[in-house]
Design an enzyme around this catalytic site. Structure first.
Site, mmCIF file in Angstrom:
data_model
loop_
_atom_site.group_PDB
_atom_site.id
_atom_site.type_symbol
_atom_site.label_atom_id
_atom_site.label_comp_id
_atom_site.label_asym_id
_atom_site.label_seq_id
_atom_site.Cartn_x
_atom_site.Cartn_y
_atom_site.Cartn_z
ATOM 1 N N GLU A 118 -4.298 -10.057 0.122
ATOM 2 C CA GLU A 118 -3.330 -10.118 -0.989
ATOM 3 C C GLU A 118 -2.947 -11.579 -1.145
ATOM 4 O OE1 GLU A 118 0.075 -7.465 -0.476
ATOM 5 O OE2 GLU A 118 -1.251 -5.875 0.231
ATOM 6 N N GLU A 129 0.106 -2.560 6.171
ATOM 7 C CA GLU A 129 1.462 -2.791 6.657
ATOM 8 C C GLU A 129 1.976 -1.641 7.519
ATOM 9 O OE1 GLU A 129 3.268 -5.400 6.438
ATOM 10 O OE2 GLU A 129 2.811 -6.508 4.611
HETATM 11 C C1 IPT Z 1 2.952 -6.681 0.447
HETATM 12 C C2 IPT Z 1 2.416 -5.273 0.394
HETATM 13 O O1 IPT Z 1 1.266 -5.117 1.166
HETATM 14 C C3 IPT Z 1 2.108 -4.830 -0.981
HETATM 15 O O2 IPT Z 1 1.951 -3.441 -0.952
HETATM 16 C C4 IPT Z 1 3.205 -5.209 -1.920
HETATM 17 O O3 IPT Z 1 4.376 -4.588 -1.504
HETATM 18 C C5 IPT Z 1 3.413 -6.682 -1.889
HETATM 19 O O4 IPT Z 1 3.740 -7.074 -0.609
HETATM 20 C C6 IPT Z 1 4.556 -7.110 -2.785
HETATM 21 O O5 IPT Z 1 4.417 -6.709 -4.091
HETATM 22 S S1 IPT Z 1 4.011 -6.722 1.837
HETATM 23 C C7 IPT Z 1 5.014 -8.139 1.659
HETATM 24 C C8 IPT Z 1 6.290 -7.926 2.401
HETATM 25 C C9 IPT Z 1 4.322 -9.338 2.204
#
Ligand code: IPT
Length: 908
Positions: free
Chosen positions: A465, A389
């Site tokens: 993720e 990010e």
């Molecule tokens: C995404 C991040 O990469 C991760 O670090 C964590 O923050 C997660 O979200 C939420 O728990 S970023 C999100 C705005 C898609």
């Protein structure tokens, strides 16, 4: 004082290696003082400075976890104004001093810090060695020339905030300090081993390499050996002990032979398609933060292996080097991610994002170099990730260029740039099932640039993720897994995330954002793991184990079981397959590659019977003992014949005259049952918006109006209308009580009225009984909770638990503990007295009301009362993962609809 320069005085980064050179461990108690800003006197760097009035602080550690200031949590937001490279005046600064003895002849020594958050300036015997940033990266300084034989003094000044903080905006606690090891070492060796699955071995170094088990002695640098090897894979992590005898020292390392490649858009390891069944792992310990003890790292690896996890993304920074040794040893595929995130610039429209500002180029490239050089020898690492990010920009390109040059053997990962200009894989986070399917089929929305689009279309897909495991959930895991299995382009992905970052707190149980009074914080968004802060597996991890299982057991037709081998790199000969009906177990003969196998013959019974096939380890594996279950499957053999319900009278139940309300059942004082649609919102509903709709509809404040009570000898009918104020929505609800021979029967008939535009949380009845009936035994799915799109780990059987054990202790209290498809349950006291409820329903049982569960913010807020509150449900709404990502899929939604819940109350 703070500008873009990432460091000064650092030695060239090199591999983390175990050499025979002597080293002095400088961990332990250091003298420490904390100042509120960066300007305290530097007098302490003088070796003769008297620090007897200072405190003692352990190294490694974070000072806020030892009573100096407090932790703070933000996800995306910077907790200071976005004005790079400037930092706030309030800049907690820790001064550290350590006195140590050095023997003669250490003038070649090097001082290594494995991790300091975020900016450290270092003096040895009054001489300034330099400074380092890059909190999760190793930093080495030349120390020898300033060491003296005997007493030496090391002084370190650590600032919480520095320009580098702009590059370290990961979703986690802000925790400054020297939080990894400090070592004085005479080791300076570096080595870069390249070992492929087909047995080619070469290296860069200054000596000779030998691998005794392969009969290799004295290989010279730059020369390629051809060897007969067993390749390394996460499933079979074969490592060969090697020795490198160099000019100044001998280094021992373990070599794994493996190859990563991309062919026709498919990610391959050792030439075989690789499916990543992964988790995102932050380093976290509830008492120590990111100063994670070695045993805890090992526990993580063992827990992952035992739950069929085969991959880790080291979100969002390189882990402690020992963790990677464990991944090599036990077998996990790793995406090693650089210590980089500038997410908070998104809140300023990505203006001045360091990723695209040449002033930060050195800082970016240095971070990449320090990671790759440190970790380059790990067979477990299959990809380098530029970071997380951080928007887009040329500095990311510079990082990628540098890696391609230095290590072309591993693909490059980065999620933040949709064009994939700098990467070798197409990575996304939280893509919906529909989008993942489109990508799997190569039908994703095209990029504007046809060249980049064509390039991206040839890339394997990594879901870096997905399935946000916040609170109750994640739901819908199988829907993703089915796609990964079906489409070769999909290389699988990584659940967000491994652990809840709850900090142990005397009063609150586990603390999350805001609990330390932070003015800017993201509340419980940091509690989104598959394991609780103490590493107890949450139901989400138990589900994941089923979804990730490398063996799939299904029942294609009567009398047969299908065993599918989903390992990539091994057969099934290490497993025993046990078929169990009731308490009789038969061992199945399963071919090494799997297949369809006959089941043992069984005698039909009049009760419901199930056959369970389990795949267990025949022998100990390094990560689990013999007998450990890898996978299971169940099939129903016989359906129960419904017992005839001869008529009876309603004598077991007492009702109040006018309202028809049940007062006593078999002499036990009860309240309810009455219709209930509400559940304490889960995080996915609170953050995903559904909770708002539900409250607007008034589902948390239903009113109940009795319209008619009709009683005859063995039947009582109560006609009601259940509805929220300020709305014309309602549910015509009729309760019909009938006396039967062994007890009473209740039918709840519900007909919705009005226009129901949103799904509803649950549909069922709530009732309460006295606190002493707290022993639950049930036949249904268990032992754990299950909702429409979760609970894959819950199998049919007879289970027992106390009401206390019925709770899933989500750090942020919310709906939990629902046991599904219950055919019967008894709630009894110590003497076995109580009630038995039969039907086909979902059961929750708690010592507090739904309202109390909803109001609670931390587990200690839940205080047992003198009643047990039961919910007997016909259905629940699914779980999804809308706290960050898609909501509940249509097939798991609960819509208000005409329905009937039938419950049969008897004596246990
Ligand atoms: C995404 C991040 O990469 C991760 O670090 C964590 O923050 C997660 O979200 C939420 O728990 S970023 C999100 C705005 C898609």
């Amino acid at each position: 004082m703070f500008d873009h320069a990432p460091s000064a005085g650092l030695r060239a980064p090199r591999a983390a290696l175990a050499g025979d050179a002597p080293a002095i461990d400088l961990n332990g108690p250091w003298s420490f003082r904390l100042s509120p800003d960066a300007h305290a006197s530097l007098d302490f760097v003088n070796p003769h400075y008297d620090d007897s009035a200072w405190d003692r602080l352990p190294v490694p550690s974070h000072w806020p976890l030892h009573g100096y200031g407090s932790p703070a949590y933000t996800n995306v937001s910077y907790p200071f104004p976005i004005d790079p490279p400037n930092v706030p005046d309030d800049n907690p600064t820790g001064d550290y001093r350590r006195v140590f003895e050095v023997p003669e002849g250490w003038d070649d020594a090097v001082l290594r810090f494995d991790g300091v958050d975020s900016h450290a300036r270092v003096w040895l015997n009054g001489h300034e060695l330099g400074f380092t940033t890059g909190s999760r990266l190793a930093a080495e300084f030349t120390a020898g020339p300033w060491l003296v034989t005997g007493r030496n003094v090391l002084a370190v000044r650590v600032h919480q905030w520095s320009a580098a903080s702009y590059l370290e905006d990961q979703d986690m606690w802000w925790l400054p300090g020297i939080f990894r090891d400090v070592t004085l070492t005479r080791s300076t060796a570096d080595l870069f081993v390249r070992a492929t699955h087909d047995g080619r071995l070469s290296f860069e170094g200054d000596g000779l390499l030998s691998v005794p088990a392969l009969g290799l002695t004295g290989l010279e640098p730059g020369v390629e050996a051809r060897l007969d090897v067993t390749p390394w894979s996460a499933e079979n992590p074969v490592l060969y002990d090697a020795v490198h005898v160099g000019a100044t020292e001998t280094v021992r390392l373990r070599i794994g032979f493996r190859t990563v490649s991309i062919e026709n858009g498919v990610l391959l390891a050792n030439g075989v398609p690789l499916k990543l069944r992964g988790v995102n792992r932050h380093e976290f310990h509830p008492d120590h933060g990111r100063a994670v003890p070695y045993e805890t790292m090992r526990e993580d690896v063992l827990l992952m292996k035992r739950h069929n996890v085969n991959a880790v993304r080291t979100s969002h920074y390189p882990p402690h080097p020992a963790f990677l040794d464990l991944c090599d040893e036990y077998g996990l595929w790793v995406i090693d991610e650089c210590d980089l995130e500038t997410h908070g610039f998104g809140q300023a429209g990505w203006r001045r994002n360091p990723s695209d500002d040449p002033a930060w180029a050195d800082a970016y490239v240095e971070r990449m170099r320090r990671m790759v050089e440190r970790d380059k020898n790990h067979p477990s690492i299959i990809m380098w990730s530029l970071g997380n990010e951080s928007g887009t920009g040329r500095n990311l390109g510079l990082m990628a260029d540098w890696v391609r040059e230095r290590d072309p053997s591993r693909p490059i990962h980065y999620e933040g740039d949709l064009t994939c200009a700098d990467t070798d894989v197409y990575s996304r986070m939280y893509a919906s099932v529909a989008e993942v399917e489109a990508i799997g089929k190569g039908e994703e929305t095209p990029l504007d640039d046809p060249t980049l689009d064509a390039r991206r279309r040839r890339m394997p897909f990594v879901h870096c993720e997905y399935a946000h495991a916040m609170g109750n959930g994640p739901g819908g895991l199988l829907d993703y897994q089915d796609l990964y299995d079906a489409h070769p382009r999909l290389a699988g992905g990584f659940i967000w995330e491994w652990i809840d970052h709850g900090l142990r707190h005397e009063k609150l149980g586990y603390a999350y954002g805001g609990d330390y009074g932070e003015p800017v914080h993201d509340s419980n968004f940091v509690i989104d793991g598959l394991v609780f802060p103490d590493r107890t597996p949450s139901p989400g991890l138990l589900d994941l184990k089923v979804v990730f299982a490398p063996v799939r057991i299904t029942f294609p037709s009567t009398g047969e079981v299908s065993i599918e081998n989903r390992y990539g790199f091994r057969d099934l000969t290490h497993l025993r397959f046990e078929a169990t009906v009731e308490d009789v177990t038969t061992i199945l003969e399963v071919p090494a590659e799997g297949g369809v196998v006959k089941l043992p013959a069984t005698t039909p019974t009049k009760d419901e019977t199930w056959l369970t096939v389990r795949a267990v380890l025949t022998a100990d594996e390094p990560w689990a003992p013999a007998g450990h279950e890898i996978a299971w499957g169940q099939v129903r053999l016989t359906t129960p014949t419904p017992a005839p319900r001869s008529g009876g009278s309603l004598t077991g139940a007492d009702f109040s005259e006018g309202t028809g309300r049940l007062i006593r059942l078999f002499g036990i004082e009860v309240e309810g049952p009455r219709l209930e649609l509400w559940r304490a919102p889960i995080d996915n509903e609170r953050f995903g918006g559904l909770d708002w709709h539900w409250r607007t509809m008034g589902l948390h404040r239903l009113t109940h109006r009795v319209d008619a009570v009709n009683r005859d000898e063995d039947r009582l009918t109560v006609v009601t209308r259940v509805a929220p104020a300020a709305s014309d929505l309602g549910l015509r609800t009729t309760y019909t009580w009938t006396g039967v021979a062994d007890g009473v029967l209740l039918e709840v008939h519900v007909v919705p009225e009005g226009e129901w535009k949103h799904p509803i949380p649950r549909l069922g009845v709530a009732m309460s009984i006295p606190a002493e009936y707290d022993q639950v035994t049930w036949y249904g799915r268990g032992p754990g909770e299950a909702y429409p799109d979760t609970g894959l780990a819950a199998r049919v059987g007879r289970w027992s638990a106390t009401v206390d054990e019925f709770q899933t202790p989500y750090v942020f209290p919310q709906e939990n503990g629902h046991r599904a498809e219950v055919r019967w349950a008894t709630l009894t006291d110590a003497t076995g007295r109580g009630i038995r409820i039969s039907g086909n329903y979902g059961l929750t049982a708690r010592r507090w009301t739904t309202a109390a569960l909803e109001e609670a913010r931390h587990l200690p807020d839940l205080v047992p009362g003198d009643r047990i509150h039961l919910n007997l449900d016909l259905a629940h709404h699914g779980i999804g993962s809308a706290s960050c990502g898609p909501g509940v899929l249509p097939q798991y939604e609960l819509q208000a609809r005409e329905s009937t819940l039938t419950l049969h109350f008897t004596h246990p």
